[in-house]
Design a protein around this motif. Sequence first.
Motif, PDB file in Angstrom:
ATOM      1  N   ILE A 107       4.734   1.576  -6.614  1.00 34.49           N
ATOM      2  CA  ILE A 107       4.042   2.651  -5.758  1.00 34.49           C
ATOM      3  C   ILE A 107       3.009   2.181  -4.710  1.00 34.49           C
ATOM      4  CG2 ILE A 107       2.641   4.886  -5.978  1.00 34.49           C
ATOM      5  CD1 ILE A 107       3.685   5.297  -8.918  1.00 34.49           C
ATOM      6  N   SER A 108       2.938   2.796  -3.633  1.00 35.83           N
ATOM      7  CA  SER A 108       2.028   2.205  -2.719  1.00 35.83           C
ATOM      8  C   SER A 108       1.297   3.589  -1.965  1.00 35.83           C
ATOM      9  CB  SER A 108       2.192   1.267  -1.713  1.00 35.83           C
ATOM     10  OG  SER A 108       3.352   1.474  -0.862  1.00 35.83           O
ATOM     11  N   VAL A 109       0.158   3.541  -1.788  1.00 39.38           N
ATOM     12  CA  VAL A 109      -0.378   4.666  -0.605  1.00 39.38           C
ATOM     13  C   VAL A 109      -0.515   4.261   0.654  1.00 39.38           C
ATOM     14  CG1 VAL A 109      -2.346   6.420  -0.416  1.00 39.38           C
ATOM     15  CG2 VAL A 109      -1.694   5.617  -2.835  1.00 39.38           C
ATOM     16  N   ASN A 110      -0.151   5.419   1.792  1.00 39.96           N
ATOM     17  CA  ASN A 110      -0.190   4.910   3.168  1.00 39.96           C
ATOM     18  C   ASN A 110      -1.408   5.258   3.638  1.00 39.96           C
ATOM     19  OD1 ASN A 110       2.628   4.150   3.302  1.00 39.96           O
ATOM     20  ND2 ASN A 110       3.372   6.388   2.975  1.00 39.96           N
ATOM     21  N   ASN A 111      -1.591   4.376   4.854  1.00 40.49           N
ATOM     22  CA  ASN A 111      -2.999   4.989   5.634  1.00 40.49           C
ATOM     23  C   ASN A 111      -2.592   5.910   6.628  1.00 40.49           C
ATOM     24  OD1 ASN A 111      -4.126   2.765   4.054  1.00 40.49           O
ATOM     25  ND2 ASN A 111      -3.388   1.166   5.647  1.00 40.49           N
ATOM     26  N   ASP A 112      -2.224   7.214   5.942  1.00 42.47           N
ATOM     27  CA  ASP A 112      -1.904   8.464   7.009  1.00 42.47           C
ATOM     28  C   ASP A 112      -2.466   9.747   6.247  1.00 42.47           C
ATOM     29  OD1 ASP A 112      -0.449   8.954   4.977  1.00 42.47           O
ATOM     30  OD2 ASP A 112       1.698   8.697   5.962  1.00 42.47           O
ATOM     31  N   CYS A 113      -2.098  10.835   6.913  1.00 38.00           N
ATOM     32  CA  CYS A 113      -2.585  11.932   6.367  1.00 38.00           C
ATOM     33  C   CYS A 113      -1.488  13.153   6.886  1.00 38.00           C
ATOM     34  CB  CYS A 113      -4.055  12.578   7.525  1.00 38.00           C
ATOM     35  SG  CYS A 113      -4.539  14.122   6.814  1.00 38.00           S
ATOM     36  N   VAL A 114      -1.321  14.003   5.791  1.00 33.38           N
ATOM     37  CA  VAL A 114      -0.404  14.811   5.742  1.00 33.38           C
ATOM     38  C   VAL A 114      -1.017  16.363   6.665  1.00 33.38           C
ATOM     39  CG1 VAL A 114       0.921  16.464   4.542  1.00 33.38           C
ATOM     40  CG2 VAL A 114       0.710  14.379   3.804  1.00 33.38           C
ATOM     41  N   VAL A 115      -0.061  16.571   7.516  1.00 28.75           N
ATOM     42  CA  VAL A 115      -0.842  17.710   8.455  1.00 28.75           C
ATOM     43  C   VAL A 115       0.211  18.766   8.533  1.00 28.75           C
ATOM     44  CG1 VAL A 115      -1.397  18.580  11.053  1.00 28.75           C
ATOM     45  CG2 VAL A 115      -1.871  16.140  10.097  1.00 28.75           C
TER      46      VAL A 115
END
Length: 227
Positions: A107-115
């Motif tokens: 698992i890894s978390v991205n450096n983005d944002c859900v819009v």
Amino acid sequence: MEDEKTTICFDASKSEGLNPKKGYTEFFKKMKHDYKCSLNKEELDISNLDGIKIIILGMPRQMFNAKELDHLKQFVQSGRSLFVMLGEGGEQKANTNINYLLEQFKISVNNDCVVRTAFYKYLHPKEAYTSNGCASNDFVKVCKGLQVRSDMGGGGGKYSKKYTTLEDEGAGGDQKGGLEYVYSYGSTINTIHPAFPILDSGSVSYPTERPVMAGYVDRQRGGKVVV
């Protein structure tokens, strides 16, 4: 004789953005009714985690050292559970390195944002209302208080249908077969088998249909990771 309550440890050693006194105060109060809760402010060490069944990392904002990451891995491998939360911008914005640990569980978390691309119920674009983003039948059943398989821990494909227009979504065309939820100021997640997605961003938010909640189960020892 009453069964001993499961002990949950809320970590506060990495300037967590969420802790029992800030961010999820109500969540902490509710947990205290059914679980024994503790607060950790020291360096994470496996020798100090005896009796702890679940560790919660609520948006860590500092780096973990190599020893702490190794001990958290040992914690999961010993059959216990880890719950990790991060916000928009992932570990880059939080100035942490938790992905080093999570990647060992695929698992890894991205450096983005859900819009949210089309406003519905919530007017801020980063408060992404989703009604068609559940990726796990078993997760829906748990949320509804229904019985699930004893061997649950896999994905299983989409549970609710896809909406192609805002009108379809508002009409509740799937009879609420899935879950309705708001994903606020959060990032997307990557998963590789045996890790599996639990919730995704749906078909109206951007990035579309990307995991926003994921899990991992150690089939041999029973350890679990949820992000």
